[in-house]
Design a protein around this motif. Structure first.
Motif, short mmCIF file in Angstrom:
data_model
loop_
_atom_site.label_atom_id
_atom_site.label_comp_id
_atom_site.label_asym_id
_atom_site.label_seq_id
_atom_site.Cartn_x
_atom_site.Cartn_y
_atom_site.Cartn_z
N GLN A 1 32.61 -2.95 -16.28
CA GLN A 1 33.84 -3.34 -15.60
C GLN A 1 34.87 -2.26 -15.76
N ALA A 2 35.66 -2.04 -14.71
CA ALA A 2 36.79 -1.10 -14.80
C ALA A 2 37.96 -1.66 -14.00
N GLY B 1 38.76 -1.58 -19.32
CA GLY B 1 37.43 -1.98 -18.90
C GLY B 1 36.44 -1.86 -20.03
N ALA B 2 35.16 -2.06 -19.71
CA ALA B 2 34.12 -2.05 -20.73
C ALA B 2 32.88 -1.31 -20.20
N PRO B 3 32.31 -0.43 -21.04
CA PRO B 3 32.89 0.10 -22.29
C PRO B 3 34.21 0.84 -22.00
N LYS B 4 35.11 0.78 -22.95
CA LYS B 4 36.46 1.28 -22.69
C LYS B 4 36.47 2.78 -22.40
N SER B 5 35.70 3.56 -23.15
CA SER B 5 35.73 5.01 -22.96
C SER B 5 35.25 5.39 -21.56
N SER B 6 34.19 4.74 -21.09
CA SER B 6 33.68 5.02 -19.75
C SER B 6 34.66 4.56 -18.68
N ALA B 7 35.26 3.38 -18.89
CA ALA B 7 36.23 2.87 -17.93
C ALA B 7 37.43 3.80 -17.81
#
Length: 368
Positions: free
Chosen positions: A108-109, A277-283
């Motif tokens: 999710q983002a 979003g999740a994962p936060k770093s990727s989002a």
């Protein structure tokens, strides 16, 4: 008018006479004593796009909230607002996030756009933040409403933020039984005009982000103390409803007593999971690629820290002013189950009432 000394309001406290501003990331230990009003940009410490700021102001006088003087808000015309992304651009961004989900980059983002309109005060003054805050309090009361205005004329780092946030980012307080310090968050995910409009996608998204917030709090809390105290509660707000969950934990002793509580808290939990979003770093990486302008205080944090306790809201439903422009952010959480047109409509729903209140000189409605 707020005058040239600065003014702030949050959670039943009103402060006047700004005397000091600090960089929270550089001096987090300063928040451990005294009362500070905090505004943290979404970008602060994330490494995305640009380095945002996390700042706090100390004021000379602190009061219980009282009735505000009658002032009239003079906002921009309703047709003066423009968006950082038009509908086609936003829907394309939704499609791009879905591609990232398909490829396994992210679950999710949150994708946001920023509305802006030209606005200036009277010659030699800034727009009246107190008047807008009063107007929103009548037309769109919110549990975490906040305002911080320190004009450039004070000689301090200036700020102009007025928020009608419904969402708790972090509260910190001593446990009633004296067994440590409790930290709590209240992530919102899922928005509709009425409860019947909430979908399975909304519920799944809320559970996903609640789990992310639980993981964030585990980085600063004693093992085994982080719990979800409520899940998927429906909250009614003016013109819409939200799904809200609550997560609570007891801060670990090394975090609570380190003298750098806020360095640990921000490193572990910021920016808020519900608006990243999740994962936060990727989002965060995807957000940096897709959004054409910084969010600033929108989706950041605004609130107060006072002698070891704190209440900070997620900076949503938030106006900020600088460089002759009044800005307002709106966004939606994107998953594989997202429909691009529906997500665009959600951003419109979140903006329509508040932008109307900020644009018109008529008395706001008080219906819920």
């Amino acid at each position: 008018m707020t005058g040239d000394t600065g003014w702030a309001s949050f959670a039943g406290r009103t402060a006047t006479g700004a005397v000091e501003c600090i960089d929270v990331l550089a001096e987090p230990e300063r928040l451990e004593t005294g009362t500070w009003f905090v505004v943290a940009d979404f970008e602060a410490g994330t490494g995305t796009r640009t380095d945002g700021r996390a700042r706090a102001w100390r004021f000379a006088a602190l009061h219980d909230a009282a009735a505000q003087p009658a002032t009239t808000w003079h906002g921009p015309p309703s047709d003066a607002w423009t968006s950082s992304m038009d509908r086609a651009g936003y829907e394309a961004a939704v499609g791009r996030v879905r591609e990232h989900v398909r490829d396994g980059d992210v679950y999710q983002a949150n994708v946001c756009r920023v509305l802006s309109a030209p606005l200036t005060g009277s010659p030699g003054t800034e727009p009246d933040a107190r008047a807008l805050a009063t107007r929103l309090a009548v037309g769109n009361p919110a549990p975490h409403a906040a305002a911080v205005h320190v004009p450039a004329a004070t000689g301090l780092d200036p700020v102009w933020v007025v928020s009608a946030s419904p969402e708790l980012y972090l509260s910190v307080r001593d446990a009633p039984d004296g067994a440590g310090r409790v930290v709590e968050s209240g992530p919102i995910k899922g928005t509709a005009r009425t409860p019947d409009g909430l979908t399975d996608k909304d519920r799944a998204e809320n559970v996903m982000i609640t789990d992310l917030v639980r993981n964030d709090l585990q980085t600063v809390c004693r093992p085994g103390t982080v719990t979800v105290t409520s899940l998927l509660e429906v909250e009614e707000h003016p013109g819409l409803v939200h799904l809200v969950s609550r997560v609570r934990g007891t801060l670990s002793d090394d975090v609570a007593r380190s003298g750098e509580l806020w360095r640990h808290l921000l490193a572990g939990t910021f920016p808020p999971g519900s608006v990243s979003g999740a994962p936060k770093s990727s989002a965060l990486r995807i957000i940096g690629e897709l959004e054409p302008v910084p969010r600033g205080p929108y989706c950041g944090a605004v609130g107060w820290v006072a002698d070891g306790e704190a209440s900070l809201a997620v900076g949503i439903r938030t106006f900020w002013w600088a460089d002759g422009l009044l800005r307002f952010g709106t966004g939606a959480g994107i998953t594989w189950g997202s429909d691009a047109a529906a997500e665009w409509r959600e951003t419109e729903l979140k903006a329509e009432r508040l932008v109307a209140l900020a644009s018109t000189g008529t008395e706001p409605a008080t219906d819920r």
